[in-house]
Design a protein around this motif. Structure first.
Motif, PDB file in Angstrom:
ATOM      1  N   ARG A 287      15.872   8.364 -11.116  1.00  0.00           N
ATOM      2  CA  ARG A 287      15.729   8.243 -12.362  1.00  0.00           C
ATOM      3  C   ARG A 287      14.448   8.860 -12.820  1.00  0.00           C
ATOM      4  N   LEU A 288      13.348   8.415 -11.924  1.00  0.00           N
ATOM      5  CA  LEU A 288      12.101   8.839 -12.363  1.00  0.00           C
ATOM      6  C   LEU A 288      11.592  10.240 -11.843  1.00  0.00           C
ATOM      7  N   GLY A 289      12.162  10.758 -11.080  1.00  0.00           N
ATOM      8  CA  GLY A 289      12.064  12.122 -10.181  1.00  0.00           C
ATOM      9  C   GLY A 289      10.953  11.910  -9.352  1.00  0.00           C
ATOM     10  N   ILE A 290      10.911  10.880  -8.304  1.00  0.00           N
ATOM     11  CA  ILE A 290      10.008  10.847  -7.580  1.00  0.00           C
ATOM     12  C   ILE A 290      10.696  10.616  -6.147  1.00  0.00           C
ATOM     13  N   SER A 291      10.111  10.577  -4.783  1.00  0.00           N
ATOM     14  CA  SER A 291      10.832  10.289  -3.608  1.00  0.00           C
ATOM     15  C   SER A 291      10.935   8.581  -3.713  1.00  0.00           C
ATOM     16  N   VAL A 292      11.846   8.423  -2.670  1.00  0.00           N
ATOM     17  CA  VAL A 292      11.756   6.833  -2.424  1.00  0.00           C
ATOM     18  C   VAL A 292      10.770   6.464  -1.727  1.00  0.00           C
ATOM     19  N   ARG A 293       9.970   7.117  -1.090  1.00  0.00           N
ATOM     20  CA  ARG A 293       8.776   6.764  -0.401  1.00  0.00           C
ATOM     21  C   ARG A 293       7.619   6.584  -1.308  1.00  0.00           C
ATOM     22  N   THR A 294       7.461   7.464  -2.213  1.00  0.00           N
ATOM     23  CA  THR A 294       6.555   7.178  -3.309  1.00  0.00           C
ATOM     24  C   THR A 294       6.846   6.128  -4.166  1.00  0.00           C
ATOM     25  N   CYS A 295       8.260   5.897  -4.568  1.00  0.00           N
ATOM     26  CA  CYS A 295       8.534   4.757  -5.268  1.00  0.00           C
ATOM     27  C   CYS A 295       8.303   3.481  -4.579  1.00  0.00           C
ATOM     28  N   ARG A 296       8.662   3.103  -3.470  1.00  0.00           N
ATOM     29  CA  ARG A 296       8.059   2.130  -2.519  1.00  0.00           C
ATOM     30  C   ARG A 296       6.588   1.926  -2.547  1.00  0.00           C
ATOM     31  N   ALA A 297       5.868   2.946  -2.432  1.00  0.00           N
ATOM     32  CA  ALA A 297       4.481   2.686  -2.428  1.00  0.00           C
ATOM     33  C   ALA A 297       3.764   2.271  -3.666  1.00  0.00           C
ATOM     34  N   HIS A 298       4.482   2.717  -4.806  1.00  0.00           N
ATOM     35  CA  HIS A 298       4.222   1.900  -6.070  1.00  0.00           C
ATOM     36  C   HIS A 298       4.508   0.613  -6.255  1.00  0.00           C
ATOM     37  N   ILE A 299       5.788   0.313  -5.703  1.00  0.00           N
ATOM     38  CA  ILE A 299       6.169  -1.007  -5.631  1.00  0.00           C
ATOM     39  C   ILE A 299       5.222  -1.943  -4.843  1.00  0.00           C
ATOM     40  N   ALA A 300       4.563  -1.357  -3.707  1.00  0.00           N
ATOM     41  CA  ALA A 300       3.722  -2.176  -3.223  1.00  0.00           C
ATOM     42  C   ALA A 300       2.356  -2.302  -3.797  1.00  0.00           C
ATOM     43  N   ARG A 301       1.713  -1.472  -4.500  1.00  0.00           N
ATOM     44  CA  ARG A 301       0.800  -1.402  -5.324  1.00  0.00           C
ATOM     45  C   ARG A 301       1.167  -2.522  -6.379  1.00  0.00           C
ATOM     46  N   LEU A 302       1.898  -2.444  -6.922  1.00  0.00           N
ATOM     47  CA  LEU A 302       2.516  -3.364  -8.111  1.00  0.00           C
ATOM     48  C   LEU A 302       2.460  -4.914  -7.539  1.00  0.00           C
ATOM     49  N   SER A 303       3.114  -5.124  -6.549  1.00  0.00           N
ATOM     50  CA  SER A 303       2.934  -6.338  -5.684  1.00  0.00           C
ATOM     51  C   SER A 303       1.548  -6.948  -5.456  1.00  0.00           C
ATOM     52  N   GLU A 304       0.608  -6.038  -5.114  1.00  0.00           N
ATOM     53  CA  GLU A 304      -0.788  -6.440  -4.885  1.00  0.00           C
ATOM     54  C   GLU A 304      -1.399  -6.718  -5.995  1.00  0.00           C
ATOM     55  N   THR A 305      -1.379  -5.527  -7.163  1.00  0.00           N
ATOM     56  CA  THR A 305      -2.085  -6.062  -8.137  1.00  0.00           C
ATOM     57  C   THR A 305      -1.740  -7.225  -8.912  1.00  0.00           C
ATOM     58  N   LEU A 306      -0.354  -7.646  -8.885  1.00  0.00           N
ATOM     59  CA  LEU A 306      -0.011  -8.918  -9.592  1.00  0.00           C
ATOM     60  C   LEU A 306       0.205  -9.829  -8.730  1.00  0.00           C
ATOM     61  N   GLY A 307      -0.302  -9.954  -7.149  1.00  0.00           N
ATOM     62  CA  GLY A 307      -0.354 -11.060  -6.368  1.00  0.00           C
ATOM     63  C   GLY A 307       1.051 -11.352  -6.366  1.00  0.00           C
ATOM     64  N   ALA A 308       1.937 -10.668  -5.798  1.00  0.00           N
ATOM     65  CA  ALA A 308       3.331 -11.191  -5.741  1.00  0.00           C
ATOM     66  C   ALA A 308       3.488 -10.855  -4.292  1.00  0.00           C
ATOM     67  N   ALA A 309       3.969 -11.991  -3.538  1.00  0.00           N
ATOM     68  CA  ALA A 309       4.341 -12.073  -1.960  1.00  0.00           C
ATOM     69  C   ALA A 309       5.678 -11.418  -1.692  1.00  0.00           C
ATOM     70  N   SER A 310       6.476 -11.380  -2.646  1.00  0.00           N
ATOM     71  CA  SER A 310       8.170 -11.138  -2.313  1.00  0.00           C
ATOM     72  C   SER A 310       8.771 -10.297  -3.324  1.00  0.00           C
ATOM     73  N   ARG A 311       9.552  -9.726  -3.379  1.00  0.00           N
ATOM     74  CA  ARG A 311      10.225  -9.050  -4.485  1.00  0.00           C
ATOM     75  C   ARG A 311      10.862 -10.265  -5.834  1.00  0.00           C
ATOM     76  N   THR A 312      11.001 -11.325  -5.291  1.00  0.00           N
ATOM     77  CA  THR A 312      11.621 -12.093  -6.174  1.00  0.00           C
ATOM     78  C   THR A 312      10.397 -12.475  -6.957  1.00  0.00           C
ATOM     79  N   GLN A 313       9.229 -12.917  -6.421  1.00  0.00           N
ATOM     80  CA  GLN A 313       8.048 -13.145  -7.123  1.00  0.00           C
ATOM     81  C   GLN A 313       7.522 -12.077  -8.106  1.00  0.00           C
TER      82      GLN A 313
END
Length: 346
Positions: A287-313
């Protein structure tokens, strides 16, 4: 979210009445307005643009503009998807009935048909070239996906130059990701004032409209089949969809709006909103026009920035910091996760 307002205010959130525009604008600027200000504009409450302040019910607070835009786009996306399914069903039904009548319907499937199925890239190309030759005024396009490849841009360049030579105006919609492609920037520089381009977080599937009389849309996922639409109602509907997306889009010459959340980029905010809706990585990437790999890298950065240890968190943290569009910057060091302390000192 588009709604119809009240009998006195028959409009949706995408086109407010003058009074509603004044009150909502004031609420966004100030953060809230007295409830009495909304007495003459019940449309703002009906459309969920204003809602009671839980701390003081005599005041109303605005729904953030970014959340309103997200809801509008989601509704448009669903409307267009439903329309595309109906077009496909109509084509399938017509072909079945045509088969019942032997060879007679074949003559009716000529150049004047309201819906033509184009199978094969060469036939699609020929139909597009024919529409280009007949076009005299305007071309509207929606280009999904991410960064445009050089071969894709080169494929349509001859048509674009032909149109520019005849004074035809072109308006193109892309995803925000396309802004990072040098090929697109070179193309727009070459075309000059003949082309105006804007971008959104996500757009509908590919769409090309010539003079608001003929439209082309994909008929399968690999784009080896297309539908040529000349039915006035269908074409008019697609023009309306384009115009509403266009009003919400951002010119490529303008910067993307600041998320106003420290450490979170505009793209990461878009990903967070889609995560909050429960979408999987592959769907978000498409939907955003990016690769799955890039998407997961952004999700990992989001988790790190927000201090989340899991997807639920991560989902909890997304809700806590209001990634759907807070009005003020968020100090992430002061945000806490249930059962844990603040991030201060981590």
């Amino acid at each position: 979210m588009a709604g119809t307002g009240t009998e006195e205010h028959p409009h949706g959130a995408d086109r407010l009445c003058e009074a509603g525009d004044r009150v909502y604008s004031r609420a966004v600027r100030r953060g809230r307005v007295p409830r009495r200000d909304a007495d003459q504009v019940p449309c703002l409450l009906d459309l969920a643009l204003l809602h009671p302040d839980p701390d003081d019910m005599d005041w109303l607070v605005p729904t953030s503009p970014q959340e309103v835009m997200t809801r509008l786009l989601r509704g448009l996306y669903e409307d267009v998807s439903a329309s595309q399914r109906r077009v496909g069903s109509a084509v399938a039904a017509y072909e079945w009935y045509a088969g019942l009548g032997g060879s007679a319907p074949a003559a009716a499937a000529g150049e004047g048909s309201a819906i033509r199925v184009l199978e094969g890239l060469s036939r699609i190309q020929a139909a597009m070239d024919e529409a280009t030759e007949a076009c005299t005024h305007e071309v509207l396009t929606v280009q999904p996906g991410g960064i445009r490849r050089e071969d894709e841009l080169a494929e349509g360049l001859h048509r674009a130059l032909t149109l520019r030579g005849r004074g035809v105006r072109m308006r193109d919609l892309y995803t925000h990701v396309a802004r990072h492609g040098q090929g697109l920037l070179n193309y727009l520089e070459l075309m000059g004032e003949a082309v105006e381009a804007r971008s959104l977080d996500e757009v509908i599937d590919r769409l090309i409209l010539f003079d608001r009389t003929v439209a082309f849309i994909p008929a399968n996922t690999d784009r080896t089949m297309a539908l040529e639409l000349r039915h006035p109602a269908l074409v008019g509907y697609l023009v309306t969809v384009f115009e509403r997306l266009w009003r919400l889009a951002i010119p490529l010459t303008a910067p993307l709006p600041d998320t106003r959340i420290e450490g979170i980029s505009h793209r990461e905010q878009s990903i967070a909103a889609l995560l909050a809706e429960g979408h999987q990585d592959a769907v978000i990437a498409e939907r955003l026009g990016i690769s799955v790999r890039t998407c997961r890298a952004h999700i990992a950065r989001l988790s790190e920035t927000l201090g989340a240890a899991s997807r639920t968190q991560l989902g909890v943290r997304i809700a806590q910091v209001g990634l759907d569009g807070p009005r003020e910057p968020v100090d992430l060091s002061q945000v806490t996760v249930p059962g844990q302390g603040s991030r201060t000192g981590r």
